[in-house]
Each structure stands twice: as structure tokens, then as C-alpha cells.
Design an enzyme around this catalytic site. Structure first.
Site, PDB file in Angstrom:
ATOM      1  N   GLY A  63       0.662  -1.345  -0.033  1.00 43.71           N
ATOM      2  CA  GLY A  63      -0.140  -0.143  -0.245  1.00 43.71           C
ATOM      3  C   GLY A  63       0.821   1.195   0.109  1.00 43.71           C
ATOM      4  O   GLY A  63       1.951   0.888   0.092  1.00 43.71           O
ATOM      5  N   CYS A  90       5.333  -5.907   1.479  1.00 45.10           N
ATOM      6  CA  CYS A  90       5.680  -4.488   1.356  1.00 45.10           C
ATOM      7  C   CYS A  90       4.953  -3.729   2.492  1.00 45.10           C
ATOM      8  O   CYS A  90       5.410  -3.893   3.858  1.00 45.10           O
ATOM      9  CB  CYS A  90       5.136  -3.901   0.108  1.00 45.10           C
ATOM     10  SG  CYS A  90       5.604  -2.331  -0.369  1.00 45.10           S
ATOM     11  N   TYR A  91       3.972  -2.826   2.433  1.00 49.08           N
ATOM     12  CA  TYR A  91       3.285  -2.263   3.482  1.00 49.08           C
ATOM     13  C   TYR A  91       2.799  -3.253   4.601  1.00 49.08           C
ATOM     14  O   TYR A  91       2.948  -2.862   5.908  1.00 49.08           O
ATOM     15  CB  TYR A  91       2.304  -1.444   3.087  1.00 49.08           C
ATOM     16  CG  TYR A  91       1.579  -0.595   4.194  1.00 49.08           C
ATOM     17  CD1 TYR A  91       1.988   0.601   4.629  1.00 49.08           C
ATOM     18  CD2 TYR A  91       0.368  -1.149   4.717  1.00 49.08           C
ATOM     19  CE1 TYR A  91       1.451   1.208   5.569  1.00 49.08           C
ATOM     20  CE2 TYR A  91      -0.306  -0.396   5.934  1.00 49.08           C
ATOM     21  CZ  TYR A  91       0.217   0.763   6.322  1.00 49.08           C
ATOM     22  OH  TYR A  91      -0.343   1.249   7.380  1.00 49.08           O
ATOM     23  N   HIS A 178       7.662  -7.526  -3.833  1.00 49.56           N
ATOM     24  CA  HIS A 178       6.400  -7.841  -3.966  1.00 49.56           C
ATOM     25  C   HIS A 178       6.482  -9.054  -4.965  1.00 49.56           C
ATOM     26  O   HIS A 178       6.973  -9.257  -6.045  1.00 49.56           O
ATOM     27  CB  HIS A 178       5.848  -6.701  -5.247  1.00 49.56           C
ATOM     28  CG  HIS A 178       5.294  -5.378  -4.658  1.00 49.56           C
ATOM     29  ND1 HIS A 178       4.157  -5.435  -4.051  1.00 49.56           N
ATOM     30  CD2 HIS A 178       5.824  -4.302  -4.302  1.00 49.56           C
ATOM     31  CE1 HIS A 178       3.890  -4.244  -3.498  1.00 49.56           C
ATOM     32  NE2 HIS A 178       4.874  -3.468  -3.697  1.00 49.56           N
ATOM     33  N   GLU A 180       4.295 -11.148  -5.993  1.00 50.95           N
ATOM     34  CA  GLU A 180       3.154 -11.339  -6.823  1.00 50.95           C
ATOM     35  C   GLU A 180       3.462 -10.855  -8.531  1.00 50.95           C
ATOM     36  O   GLU A 180       3.010 -11.426  -9.415  1.00 50.95           O
ATOM     37  CB  GLU A 180       1.939 -10.727  -6.321  1.00 50.95           C
ATOM     38  CG  GLU A 180       1.836  -9.139  -6.516  1.00 50.95           C
ATOM     39  CD  GLU A 180       2.568  -8.422  -5.133  1.00 50.95           C
ATOM     40  OE1 GLU A 180       2.217  -7.274  -5.036  1.00 50.95           O
ATOM     41  OE2 GLU A 180       3.178  -9.163  -4.536  1.00 50.95           O
ATOM     42  N   ASP A 236     -17.493 -14.751 -20.993  1.00 55.47           N
ATOM     43  CA  ASP A 236     -18.469 -14.735 -19.757  1.00 55.47           C
ATOM     44  C   ASP A 236     -19.640 -15.320 -19.806  1.00 55.47           C
ATOM     45  O   ASP A 236     -19.864 -16.093 -19.161  1.00 55.47           O
ATOM     46  CB  ASP A 236     -18.290 -13.433 -19.118  1.00 55.47           C
ATOM     47  CG  ASP A 236     -16.757 -12.458 -18.921  1.00 55.47           C
ATOM     48  OD1 ASP A 236     -15.948 -13.414 -19.010  1.00 55.47           O
ATOM     49  OD2 ASP A 236     -16.880 -11.669 -18.796  1.00 55.47           O
ATOM     50  N   LYS A 384     -10.826 -14.063 -15.227  1.00 57.97           N
ATOM     51  CA  LYS A 384     -11.018 -14.172 -16.504  1.00 57.97           C
ATOM     52  C   LYS A 384     -10.239 -15.590 -16.874  1.00 57.97           C
ATOM     53  O   LYS A 384     -10.848 -16.473 -17.717  1.00 57.97           O
ATOM     54  CB  LYS A 384     -10.503 -13.241 -17.316  1.00 57.97           C
ATOM     55  CG  LYS A 384     -10.820 -13.049 -18.758  1.00 57.97           C
ATOM     56  CD  LYS A 384     -12.501 -12.679 -18.748  1.00 57.97           C
ATOM     57  CE  LYS A 384     -12.729 -12.532 -20.278  1.00 57.97           C
ATOM     58  NZ  LYS A 384     -14.064 -11.975 -20.568  1.00 57.97           N
TER      59      LYS A 384
END
Length: 529
Positions: A63, A90-91, A178, A180, A236, A384
Site C-alpha cells: 500500500g 511490502c506495507y 512484491h 506477486e 463470460d 477471467k
């Protein structure tokens, strides 16, 4: 109506607590890619609220705040006594350190982007099977100076003396970088070490498990009632309809409103390929003239969107009345409406739980209050890529599950200017050429989306056959993305771009120029209108 905050699965979630990170959705996606179910919740949740969701583990996201800033979000120290595995990023790492008695300070030494870290000490913990020196992706000004009591320091960097720590006994971990993002070389390994070695979770979130669970849920919700679904031609709605069809068979009727704004071959794809692969009942409303007449003389993009939306609802309602009348004649009633709502739609629309409202989605917050149907949303918990995997598991053809994202207003917002039948045909031809060449080059999976845009109100001088032309430009907008919230333009091979340009200018009458859009998002958007 379904509570937007309610997950449509019985799986125990890995909760991603969002501290305002630009990557919160990406963390959740990376956990899902490891075949573990995850959900995003806002940082306003108390420890009691977090534990009430019966989490399998918790990840505290990054963040923009400083842990010592007034009003900065924090985490209760009681969370770390609850026996739930926690990973701070991180944060979230800094907030965790501060809550547990560690030291976090603003050192004036910031680290942004690619950052080298070095593993220290004997413990490897969540950094197991990663090299002693590795490149990570960081974005921080503050840093952890000393770890809380009982924690082993696992790594350091030039700007962060404590870049990772662990308390194996309490199953608490943290990293300054990070993991990710793909720029962190061993980031996915770090996440998987946390999930499988630290939290001891199992890989039980797969296309097969999703399909089986959703079919059971749909059967329980619908019972023996009738249900209706609007097919747009997109991934979708097709997968949502196929799931419901698998669950309740002929109780489902699909409605396809052909507004004439689809790309070449897409109406046939819905009417033939979808029905052939699912056996679903399909009601087709051919309304091309209706939409063209309503759009006549209109160039403003927002006005076009509103007209297309209005006419679609009217056309769908007319089809709905016809289907309901037929059901009533047989003594039956349509009670349910299927929607292809995805998890990012819920998150971006606020999620009903205090998450930031990035943009409202019509299928989350835009439905009328007096909607007489109960919603069936079998994709509500999915990203998705998961939708595509479930569609393939259901037997939908690659032409449907591999279809690039396409806006609801269709080609209506890819014509900059007034929409006419002639302009639609011109754009369809150019788009079909671009898509065919992209496929032939084997790059469909490398490009998230490639809008082809007609600048209908712009003309440029050209020379064709030794004569002067005054034709329209076509814009190619290939973009690479993971979630469409951010995107970069795709670096397509020059030979491919040249082939697309040559074919369009040679084969599409009225076009004498092809240009490439090389704008990222932000500042630009993926679509031009």
C-alpha cells in the site's frame, strides 16, 4: 438479490487484505494460479471480521501509506495470536513488524523497481529453493530496521536491513518486495512456499472442482424453475450459460440480441458453435436495423453507449416477454436470470465491503431495483483466466473460450464518428484481417486484446494506383495485460505489422493508412471511446 460480498464457493479462502495496493488483485490471482482459492477484503476489516470468514491463511498486501502516518491503516496485534498463517507483503510486512514490536523507520533510502536482495542467516523458510542472491521488485520508502522478537531475518537489501523475516512456530512471514509481480524472479515460489510449506494448504482449486461445485450450487438454487440468460457473444456469458445448461438442461433459454455491432463471424459463432457444443435452447432477436436507425447521426461516444444500452434492454425485454408468454401457456414461470459477473467486476465496483470503487459495472450495481428475477451468477468468484479454463472443461470450442475481450457496445465504440452500415462493414473487414494474421503468427495468447479502430471522421491523403486517394485511417491497438486495469502496448513483430497494413490497405476499400497505437494504460485506455 445476491450480496456482492458473498463468495459463491464453499472453499476456505486465503484472504488478501487490501491496503490500497495496485497489486491486490494480482496477489489473489497468483494464489489462484497455485490452485488455492483466494478472496480480497478491505483493510477496514477487524480481526473479528477476518476470522469470521474462516480463512485458511491471510496475506497483507502492499500500500502507499507510511505505517507511522496519521490515519494510516494498521493491523491488530491480536490477528497474529489467532493461529492463522499470515504473510505480509511490502506495507503489510511493515505493518506486521510494527504491530509485533519490530522497528520501522523512514531512512531516506528508497528502493523502487528492480532491487537485489541477499539471503542471510541459516533459515530459508519461505525463501527455500531460491538463490542466495536474487532480483526482486520493490516500492518502498520506509524499511524494517529490526525484526520483532522471535523472528528470524531471512534477507536484506541495500535499503532494507530486514527485507524478509519468519516466525516458523507461529506461521508468520513477511517480505519487503512484491512476490506477486513477474519482475520478482522467484516471487511465485515464495508465495507457494508460504501456501504449501508454511500454511500447509492443499491444491484443491481447479477447473474441475469449480465446475462440479458450481453445478451443484446452481441445481440447489434453481430447482425445477425456468431460467433465462442473455448471450452477448463473449466468453463470460457463454461460460455462465454453459454451466447453467450443464446443471439444469432445458430449463434454460438463452437470448441472443444481434445488434449488428459484432465482428465478422461472431453472430454465427453464437448461433451455431455455442448451441452445437452445449445443446442449449437459443432465442435469436435480429435487431440490426433497430440499432442502426437509433444511432443515425450520433457521433458522441457516451451518447452512442447510452443508445446501444437502451436499445439492447428494450430488445431483450421484448424477447423475454415472448419467452415468458410461451412458458405461461405451459403453466410455467421464469424465475431466474443468469449473469456472467466476474470477481474483478465485484471488486472494482466496491465489492459491498468497503473496497475502493474503481469503476461501476452494469452487472453489479446497474440493475433495476424492481428486478423481478433472482440472479444466478456462477462466475462471481472467478477471474477471467479461470472462466476460460472452466469453459474448456465444459467443452466449449477454442473460438469461444479463447475469444479476446470485446466491449458490450461492440464495434459501435471502435468507430470514432457516426455509425453506418457501410462503416461497420469496412471495420469488420479490417478487423478480420488483423485477427487472422495475429492467429497465423501464433500470437493470440501473447496479446490480451487488439482493438481495430476506424477513424471515421478523419481522412488522409494517399496514393494508390498512381492516383490520389482520400481515405480513412485504421488504428491497430494491440495491448498486453493480465487484468485490463493496466496495460502496455504489445511489441508485435515488424513483419507482422507490415503484413496486416498491406492487406488492409489492399483489400479494404476506403482505407489508405494503417497506424499503430503505442500508448500504455494509463494514461490511455484500451478502447478509444
Amino acid at each position: 438479490m445476491t450480496n456482492p460480498a458473498t463468495a459463491q464457493t464453499s472453499q476456505k479462502p486465503v484472504l488478501v487484505v487490501d491496503y490500497g495496493a495496485q497489486y491486490a488483485q494480482l496477489i489473489a490471482r497468483r494464489v489462484r494460479e497455485a490452485n488455492v482459492y483466494s478472496e480480497i477484503v478491505p483493510h477496514t476489516y477487524t480481526t473479528e471480521q477476518l476470522l469470521a470468514k474462516n480463512p485458511a491463511a491471510i496475506i497483507l498486501s502492499g500500500g502507499p501509506s507510511s505505517v507511522y502516518a496519521e490515519g494510516a491503516p494498521n493491523v491488530g496485534a491480536d490477528l497474529f495470536e489467532a493461529g492463522i498463517p499470515v504473510l505480509g507483503i511490502c506495507y503489510g510486512f511493515q505493518a506486521m513488524a510494527a504491530a509485533l514490536g519490530g522497528t520501522v523507520a523512514e531512512t531516506g533510502s528508497r528502493e523502487y523497481g528492480a532491487t537485489d536482495v541477499t539471503l542471510v542467516g541459516e533459515s530459508r523458510s519461505i525463501l527455500a529453493s531460491t538463490p542466495a542472491a536474487q532480483t526482486t521488485w520493490m516500492s518502498h520508502g520506509d524499511s524494517v530496521q529490526s525484526a520483532p522478537e522471535g523472528f528470524d531475518v531471512l534477507a536484506s537489501s541495500a535499503g532494507a536491513p530486514v527485507a524478509a523475516f519468519a516466525n516458523e512456530e507461529k506461521c508468520l512471514f513477511g517480505v519487503q518486495w512484491h512476490p506477486e509481480v513477474k519482475h520478482s524472479e522467484f516471487g511465485q515460489k515464495v508465495l507457494e512456499n508460504f501456501l504449501f510449506n508454511g500454511a500447509k494448504l492443499e491444491k484443491n482449486w481447479t477447473a474441475t472442482s469449480i465446475l462440479d461445485e458450481q453445478v451443484d450450487r446452481i441445481k440447489a438454487q434453481i430447482g425445477d424453475a425456468k431460467v433465462i440468460c442473455g448471450l452477448s457473444g463473449g466468453v463470460d456469458s457463454a461460460v455462465a450459460a454453459a454451466l447453467v445448461q450443464r446443471a439444469v438442461g432445458d430449463q434454460l433459454t438463452c437470448v441472443f440480441v444481434n445488434h449488428g455491432l459484432l465482428r465478422a463471424g461472431e453472430a454465427e459463432q453464437v448461433e451455431l458453435d455455442f448451441v452445437a457444443s452445449t445443446g442449449a435452447k437459443l432465442y435469436v432477436a435480429n435487431e440490426q436495423d433497430r440499432f442502426l436507425n437509433a444511432l443515425g447521426g450520433v457521433s458522441d461516444p457516451e451518447t452512442k453507449r447510452k443508445i446501444i444500452g437502451r436499445e439492447f434492454i428494450r430488445a431483450f425485454e421484448e424477447a423475454e416477454r415472448a419467452i415468458m408468454a410461451e412458458a405461461a401457456s405451459e403453466g410455467e414461470e421464469i424465475k431466474f436470470l443468469v449473469q456472467g459477473t466476474l470477481y474483478p467486476d465485484v471488486v472494482e465496483s466496491g465489492g459491498g465491503e468497503g473496497a475502493a470503487n474503481i469503476k461501476s459495472h452494469h452487472n453489479v450495481g446497474g440493475l433495476p431495483e424492481d428486478l423481478r428475477f433472482e440472479l444466478v451468477e456462477p462466475l462471481r468468484a472467478l477471474f477471467k483466466d479461470e472462466v476460460r479454463a472452466v469453459g474448456a472443461e465444459l467443452g466449449l470450442p477454442p473460438e469461444i473460450v479463447g475469444r479476446q475481450p470485446f466491449p458490450g457496445p461492440g464495434l459501435g465504440i471502435r468507430i470514432v464518428g457516426e455509425i453506418t452500415g457501410e462503416r461497420l462493414e469496412l471495420l469488420r473487414k479490417a478487423d478480420a484481417i488483423a485477427r487472422a494474421e495475429l492467429t497465423a503468427a501464433g500470437l493470440d495468447n501473447e496479446v490480451w486484446q487488439m482493438p481495430v479502430v476506424l477513424l471515421a471522421d478523419v481522412r488522409s491523403v494517399g496514393v494508390m494506383g498512381d492516383g490520389r486517394t482520400y481515405g480513412h485511417p485504421i488504428v491497430l491497438r494491440p495491448v498486453s495485460s493480465e487484468d485490463a486495469m493496466t496495460a502496455d502496448w504489445s511489441r508485435l513483430p515488424y513483419d507482422l505489422l507490415a503484413k496486416i497494413s498491406n492487406r488492409i490497405t489492399n483489400e479494404v476499400e476506403g482505407v489508405n493508412r494503417v497506424v499503430l497505437d503505442v500508448t500504455s494504460k494509463p494514461p490511455g485506455t484500451i478502447e478509444w471511446e
